[in-house]
Design an enzyme around this catalytic site. Structure first.
Site, mmCIF file in Angstrom:
data_model
loop_
_atom_site.group_PDB
_atom_site.id
_atom_site.type_symbol
_atom_site.label_atom_id
_atom_site.label_comp_id
_atom_site.label_asym_id
_atom_site.label_seq_id
_atom_site.Cartn_x
_atom_site.Cartn_y
_atom_site.Cartn_z
ATOM 1 N N HIS A 46 0.448 -1.300 0.134
ATOM 2 C CA HIS A 46 0.062 -0.068 -0.026
ATOM 3 C C HIS A 46 0.751 1.669 -0.101
ATOM 4 O O HIS A 46 0.659 2.552 -1.225
ATOM 5 C CB HIS A 46 -0.822 -0.109 1.080
ATOM 6 C CG HIS A 46 -2.129 -0.907 0.733
ATOM 7 N ND1 HIS A 46 -2.220 -2.284 1.429
ATOM 8 C CD2 HIS A 46 -3.033 -0.624 -0.106
ATOM 9 C CE1 HIS A 46 -3.143 -2.664 0.399
ATOM 10 N NE2 HIS A 46 -3.755 -1.710 -0.135
ATOM 11 N N ARG A 93 -10.697 3.346 -0.658
ATOM 12 C CA ARG A 93 -9.926 2.628 -0.343
ATOM 13 C C ARG A 93 -10.963 3.446 1.080
ATOM 14 O O ARG A 93 -9.906 4.216 1.400
ATOM 15 C CB ARG A 93 -8.458 2.497 -0.081
ATOM 16 C CG ARG A 93 -7.931 2.127 -1.067
ATOM 17 C CD ARG A 93 -6.866 1.334 -0.946
ATOM 18 N NE ARG A 93 -6.443 0.432 -2.156
ATOM 19 C CZ ARG A 93 -6.519 0.675 -3.082
ATOM 20 N NH1 ARG A 93 -6.065 1.392 -4.140
ATOM 21 N NH2 ARG A 93 -5.350 -0.378 -3.846
ATOM 22 N N ARG A 99 -15.803 1.209 -1.263
ATOM 23 C CA ARG A 99 -15.067 -0.045 -0.802
ATOM 24 C C ARG A 99 -15.181 0.035 1.064
ATOM 25 O O ARG A 99 -14.490 1.460 2.209
ATOM 26 C CB ARG A 99 -13.978 -0.654 -0.814
ATOM 27 C CG ARG A 99 -13.368 -1.719 -0.190
ATOM 28 C CD ARG A 99 -12.479 -2.056 -0.867
ATOM 29 N NE ARG A 99 -11.144 -1.578 0.084
ATOM 30 C CZ ARG A 99 -9.678 -2.202 -0.750
ATOM 31 N NH1 ARG A 99 -9.562 -2.669 -1.509
ATOM 32 N NH2 ARG A 99 -8.886 -1.488 -0.275
ATOM 33 N N GLU A 109 -11.023 -10.934 -5.178
ATOM 34 C CA GLU A 109 -9.399 -11.185 -5.073
ATOM 35 C C GLU A 109 -9.358 -12.014 -4.454
ATOM 36 O O GLU A 109 -7.847 -12.483 -3.711
ATOM 37 C CB GLU A 109 -8.884 -10.136 -4.474
ATOM 38 C CG GLU A 109 -10.452 -8.825 -2.661
ATOM 39 C CD GLU A 109 -9.696 -7.915 -1.945
ATOM 40 O OE1 GLU A 109 -8.874 -7.363 -2.071
ATOM 41 O OE2 GLU A 109 -11.001 -7.865 -1.541
ATOM 42 N N ASN A 144 -4.284 -7.402 -7.114
ATOM 43 C CA ASN A 144 -2.670 -6.645 -6.282
ATOM 44 C C ASN A 144 -3.595 -8.282 -4.819
ATOM 45 O O ASN A 144 -2.274 -9.189 -4.937
ATOM 46 C CB ASN A 144 -3.336 -6.046 -5.390
ATOM 47 C CG ASN A 144 -3.073 -4.392 -6.209
ATOM 48 O OD1 ASN A 144 -3.420 -4.474 -6.508
ATOM 49 N ND2 ASN A 144 -4.200 -3.330 -5.379
ATOM 50 N N ASP A 145 -4.827 -8.369 -4.071
ATOM 51 C CA ASP A 145 -4.827 -9.481 -3.699
ATOM 52 C C ASP A 145 -4.600 -11.275 -4.486
ATOM 53 O O ASP A 145 -4.342 -12.078 -3.596
ATOM 54 C CB ASP A 145 -5.506 -9.089 -2.835
ATOM 55 C CG ASP A 145 -5.223 -9.083 -1.217
ATOM 56 O OD1 ASP A 145 -4.259 -8.773 -0.876
ATOM 57 O OD2 ASP A 145 -6.423 -7.552 -1.220
ATOM 58 N N ARG A 191 2.159 -10.012 -0.870
ATOM 59 C CA ARG A 191 2.487 -8.950 -1.979
ATOM 60 C C ARG A 191 3.999 -8.158 -1.440
ATOM 61 O O ARG A 191 4.136 -7.161 -1.580
ATOM 62 C CB ARG A 191 1.024 -8.255 -1.934
ATOM 63 C CG ARG A 191 0.843 -7.487 -1.212
ATOM 64 C CD ARG A 191 -1.082 -7.508 -1.539
ATOM 65 N NE ARG A 191 -1.026 -6.150 -1.774
ATOM 66 C CZ ARG A 191 -2.421 -5.976 -1.768
ATOM 67 N NH1 ARG A 191 -3.508 -6.931 -2.090
ATOM 68 N NH2 ARG A 191 -2.831 -4.394 -2.098
HETATM 69 C C1 PEP Z 1 -6.716 -5.618 -4.649
HETATM 70 O O1 PEP Z 1 -6.421 -6.258 -3.712
HETATM 71 O O2 PEP Z 1 -6.410 -5.435 -6.207
HETATM 72 C C2 PEP Z 1 -7.062 -4.137 -4.527
HETATM 73 C C3 PEP Z 1 -7.459 -3.220 -5.084
HETATM 74 O O3 PEP Z 1 -7.360 -3.805 -3.067
HETATM 75 P P1 PEP Z 1 -6.273 -3.213 -1.444
HETATM 76 O O4 PEP Z 1 -5.041 -3.153 -2.760
HETATM 77 O O5 PEP Z 1 -6.667 -2.245 -1.311
HETATM 78 O O6 PEP Z 1 -6.036 -4.590 -0.721
HETATM 79 MG MG MG Z 2 -7.393 -6.520 -2.033
#
Ligand code: PEP
Ligand code: MG
Length: 456
Positions: free
Chosen positions: A74, A181, A217, A315, A338-339, A349
């Site tokens: 993040h 977010r 979200r 995700e 991302n997840d 990650r």
């Molecule tokens: C993701 O997981 O792709 C996402 C957009 O949420 P975050 O990066 O906040 O986990």
């Molecule tokens: Mg995520």
């Protein structure tokens, strides 16, 4: 922290903060609050937490380089939205740099040069100038719709972390907000934000975007995002643990405060509520029940709210595989790559040692994405993507070919993507994507897309 009085309970954070500062002074450590930086620097750190990053002042912090972290941690995501050049996961930069060194860093290529030669400085100064020139060109596309060369319209939306990001969203011509977010609202506070504070933040975003779609979200805390005033018991695998919707379904009062604030704000724009980290249909059912309960409460209190759309993030692989059933229960999907990538490849990650497993072009991941898009279209709902992959220059043409409806990214990636899409035909990308799905590695797909798009 265990006092009954909320006011005194919240002061625990202040005491902890003082403790931290006293310890730092006693140990002779060069502690600095990142928000206090008031001269032009490149920050070098072992790690920057997302809230450290959120406090960086772009005027003075010209970039940062860290030992740990990955492209989708993040702090890297925040750097992108603040447009601060950053290189993360170098493993050992902190050990190699002295205070006062000169540094050149390139956030695009991930290169870092310590005390570089004159030629290197000249080369990167030129690169910086070329980039500024490109930005001027992209700015001319701000009010244009996002169309492929064969006139297929897709939506390019922005990811935000707070209403402060709206200026950049509007400057970059976003067609909506694909991901707000909301956890940063909680993280930048010393106590849980009240229903009214939340209402004001959501209202500000909805009003600024007028009738454009705004996907907000619900709280996704846990993993690398922590709340000092809401201690989560230490876990061995926080990314696989008690986070996001899992926590909200336990902490019902926290969740309902947010849902009520969202519903109240819904009268100010085109609100879509999205639940993160859904793994099972039962979790979705429980979340929707709490939303219904919140609506009933407001109705009884005579508080107005509008009809809101409800969607989920895809995700977790379990949800992607069961997308056909989820599609019957929601109004939209947004794929959180991302997840989804970290869980599909079983690679944290944040861990630079396994960063090579962040493979957005791997056909296994592309097939999963295709399954989700197809399942949604079969039920007549749309699918977006709000992971970093949506703004990636290799991935987005493939996604166009797979029929993705909405692409949500850091505001600064919107105009370059609009420019790219205007030069390619969806019909060609469909053929390209079909070929990619049959390939066997991330590298093979990457090389093929680069070759196909050569000259674009
Ligand atoms: C993701 O997981 O792709 C996402 C957009 O949420 P975050 O990066 O906040 O986990
Ligand atoms: Mg995520």
């Amino acid at each position: 922290q265990s006092m009954d009085n909320d006011y005194f309970k919240e002061r625990a954070v202040d005491v902890k903060d003082v403790r931290q500062r006293v310890l730092v002074h006693l140990l002779g450590l060069p502690y600095r609050d990142p928000s206090e930086i008031d001269q032009e620097v490149v920050v070098i750190a072992h790690d920057l937490t997302p809230s450290d990053t959120a406090q960086l002042n772009r005027k003075f912090v010209k970039g940062f380089v860290t030992n740990v972290g990955g492209r989708t941690s993040h702090s890297a995501i925040m750097a992108r939205s603040l447009e601060i050049p950053a290189v993360v996961g170098t493993k050992n930069v902190l050990e190699s740099v002295q205070n006062g060194d000169t540094i050149v860093l390139d956030g695009f290529s991930g290169e870092v040069f310590l005390n570089p030669a004159k030629e290197v400085i000249e080369k990167f100064t030129q690169k910086q100038k070329d980039f500024e020139e490109k930005k001027r060109l992209w700015a001319t596309l701000r009010d244009k719709p996002s169309m492929s060369k064969d006139n297929v319209h897709v939506e390019l939306a922005a990811n935000i972390g707070s209403p402060d990001d709206l200026e950049s969203v509007l400057k970059n011509g976003a067609e909506g907000i694909g991901l707000y977010r909301t956890e940063f609202l909680y993280m930048n506070n010393s106590a849980l934000p009240t229903e009214h504070e939340q209402y004001e933040a959501y209202k500000a975003v909805l009003e600024a975007m007028k009738d454009k779609r705004v996907v907000i979200r619900t709280l996704d805390i846990g993993g690398d995002k922590k709340l000092p005033y809401l201690p989560i018991p230490k876990e061995d695998n926080p990314f696989l643990g008690y986070r996001a919707l899992r926590l909200c379904l336990e902490e019902k009062e926290i969740f309902k405060t947010q849902l009520r604030a969202l519903l109240r704000a819904s009268v100010h724009g085109n609100l879509h509520i999205m639940f993160p980290m859904v793994a099972t249909l039962a979790e979705l059912r429980d979340a929707k029940l709490l939303l219904e309960e919140s609506k009933e409460e407001l109705y009884r209190e005579g508080v107005e709210f509008s009809d809101v759309k409800v969607g989920i993030m895809i995700e977790i692989p379990a949800a992607a595989i069961l997308a056909d059933q989820f599609a019957k229960q929601v109004d939209f999907f947004s794929i959180g790559t991302n997840d989804l990538i970290q869980y599909s490849f079983a690679a944290d990650r944040m861990n630079p040692k396994v960063a090579y497993l962040y493979q957005p072009y791997n056909p296994s991941l592309l097939r999963l994405v295709k399954m989700v898009i197809d399942a949604s279209h079969k039920e007549g709902i749309w699918t977006g993507m709000c992971g970093e992959m949506a703004g990636d220059r290799i991935a987005s043409p493939i996604l166009l070919g797979l029929g993705l409806d909405e692409y949500s990214m850091s505001a600064s990636s919107i105009l370059p993507t609009r420019e790219l899409f205007a030069k390619i035909k969806q019909s060609d990308m469909k053929k390209m994507a079909e070929a990619c799905l049959q390939m066997s590695s991330n590298e093979e797909v990457e090389a093929f897309v680069k070759k196909t798009l050569q000259g674009v």
